[in-house]
Design a protein around this motif. Structure first.
Motif, PDB file in Angstrom:
ATOM      1  N   LEU A 295       0.829  -1.200   0.000  1.00 12.84           N
ATOM      2  CA  LEU A 295       0.000   0.000   0.000  1.00 12.84           C
ATOM      3  C   LEU A 295       0.866   1.254   0.000  1.00 12.84           C
ATOM      4  O   LEU A 295       0.634   2.191  -0.781  1.00 12.84           O
ATOM      5  CB  LEU A 295      -0.915  -0.004   1.221  1.00 12.84           C
ATOM      6  N   LEU A 296       1.874   1.286   0.863  1.00 12.84           N
ATOM      7  CA  LEU A 296       2.737   2.463   0.960  1.00 12.84           C
ATOM      8  C   LEU A 296       3.543   2.677  -0.320  1.00 12.84           C
ATOM      9  O   LEU A 296       3.711   3.813  -0.781  1.00 12.84           O
ATOM     10  CB  LEU A 296       3.672   2.325   2.161  1.00 12.84           C
ATOM     11  N   ASN A 298       2.674   1.709  -3.332  1.00 14.52           N
ATOM     12  CA  ASN A 298       1.750   2.138  -4.368  1.00 14.52           C
ATOM     13  C   ASN A 298       1.426   3.622  -4.242  1.00 14.52           C
ATOM     14  O   ASN A 298       1.428   4.369  -5.236  1.00 14.52           O
ATOM     15  CB  ASN A 298       0.470   1.311  -4.302  1.00 14.52           C
ATOM     16  N   ARG A 299       1.174   4.077  -3.019  1.00 11.92           N
ATOM     17  CA  ARG A 299       0.869   5.490  -2.813  1.00 11.92           C
ATOM     18  C   ARG A 299       2.080   6.367  -3.137  1.00 11.92           C
ATOM     19  O   ARG A 299       1.948   7.426  -3.742  1.00 11.92           O
ATOM     20  CB  ARG A 299       0.409   5.724  -1.371  1.00 11.92           C
ATOM     21  N   SER A 301       4.405   5.703  -5.269  1.00  8.42           N
ATOM     22  CA  SER A 301       4.679   5.684  -6.712  1.00  8.42           C
ATOM     23  C   SER A 301       3.905   6.753  -7.472  1.00  8.42           C
ATOM     24  O   SER A 301       4.291   7.122  -8.581  1.00  8.42           O
ATOM     25  CB  SER A 301       4.350   4.299  -7.290  1.00  8.42           C
ATOM     26  N   HIS A 302       2.824   7.272  -6.881  1.00  8.72           N
ATOM     27  CA  HIS A 302       2.091   8.361  -7.530  1.00  8.72           C
ATOM     28  C   HIS A 302       2.910   9.653  -7.542  1.00  8.72           C
ATOM     29  O   HIS A 302       2.644  10.551  -8.348  1.00  8.72           O
ATOM     30  CB  HIS A 302       0.763   8.621  -6.805  1.00  8.72           C
ATOM     31  N   HIS A 303       3.910   9.739  -6.653  1.00  9.06           N
ATOM     32  CA  HIS A 303       4.741  10.941  -6.548  1.00  9.06           C
ATOM     33  C   HIS A 303       6.183  10.696  -6.973  1.00  9.06           C
ATOM     34  O   HIS A 303       6.892  11.639  -7.328  1.00  9.06           O
ATOM     35  CB  HIS A 303       4.742  11.451  -5.097  1.00  9.06           C
TER      36      HIS A 303
END
Length: 310
Positions: A295-296, A298-299, A301-303
């Protein structure tokens, strides 16, 4: 190999010790890690720290690890040599310095209680190892239960010239950095290089307070390099923004007792370690923890595209 000094700056990545599933040292993964750190742009490496599982290694294994890294890179390498007695500390120090290490790191034994005992310990260590061996003082009260005040650090720096660097891991510690730099400016203390640990948990603010860089092992050392570089260029806003994106993962990795398992797991996911094995006694990740890491990542990777892992 250049030695570290009181003006050393940048990022010294703390490398974990890779192990195969059977507990043997994995030198192939170690070489791959070294190449990765070089490509990430770090300024140096630190071996055999707490996250390097140094107490679980034999003397021969410790020397082999240092020799393998020094044969692989020209980066300056600091080696943790903390030991119960000065004889074993000196034996390891002599070997790694002969191989080309840039300095050694020493944490205080938990038996030290008074200021005079702390200052006396580092004075004795400096004498035992020799004046030509640069020393890093590891200031980590959370682990060592030894509190070093600013006046104590100033005394150590004055009385033991071979102490050239502070690995700053006191928490809370931002005011301590400011006080050390103020004492230096007032000529009440010699300058020490200050590289910060704690997984990088406060790195963006530590750079604002006068730190020279980082000495820690966060699983994305590229982030540490970026934050230190942006701070040096006066681009504090960009440094904070990038750091904030990584902070949830930094926080998760910094959990006492769990952090090394998280770090090794992600480095394995990054294709650097063949196994995330720790030597026994060890801490394995639960299915829930692995899901939280997913989860961490993936989140993040948006930045930061670097967090988009298999």
């Amino acid at each position: 190999m250049a030695l570290i000094s009181r003006t050393t700056r940048g990022v010294y990545a703390i490398a974990p010790t890779p192990f195969l599933p059977d507990g043997a040292v994995d030198l192939e993964s170690l070489r791959r890690l070294v190449d990765f750190y070089v490509d990430a742009g770090v300024d140096g490496l630190t071996l055999l720290g707490q996250m390097g599982e140094a107490p679980k290694l034999t003397h021969a294994e410790a020397v082999e690890i240092v020799a393998t890294v020094l044969a692989r890179t020209d980066l300056p390498v600091v080696v943790g040599v903390s030991a119960p007695g000065f004889s074993s500390m000196k034996a390891l120090t002599d070997e790694v310095m002969a191989l080309g290490a840039a300095g050694v790191m020493i944490g205080p034994p938990h038996t030290l209680r008074t200021d005079d005992q702390i200052v006396g310990y580092y004075s004795a260590a400096g004498q035992a190892l020799g004046a030509d061996v640069p020393i890093v003082v590891q200031d980590y009260p959370l682990t060592f239960s030894v509190v070093m005040s600013v006046p104590v650090l100033a005394r150590i720096a004055r009385e033991t010239p071979s102490v050239v660097m502070l690995k700053h891991e006191d928490w809370p510690g931002l005011e301590k950095i400011s006080a050390l730099r103020a004492a230096q400016a007032a000529e009440e203390a010699p300058r020490l290089s200050i590289l910060c640990g704690n997984g990088g948990l406060f790195l963006d603010l530590e750079m604002r307070r006068g730190a020279d860089g980082a000495m820690t092992g966060y699983c994305f050392p590229e982030l540490l390099v970026d934050v230190v570089a942006l701070a040096a260029e006066g681009r504090a806003g960009e440094a904070h923004d990038l750091f904030d994106a990584h902070l949830p993962l930094i926080r998760y990795e910094q959990q006492p007792g769990t952090g090394l398992a998280v770090r090794k797991h992600i480095l394995m996911r990054r294709g650097l370690l063949r196994s995330d094995t720790q030597r026994s006694p060890q801490r394995s990740l639960s299915p829930d923890e692995r899901a939280e890491i997913d989860l961490l990542l993936n989140r993040l990777s948006h930045h930061d595209e670097r967090a988009r892992l298999p």
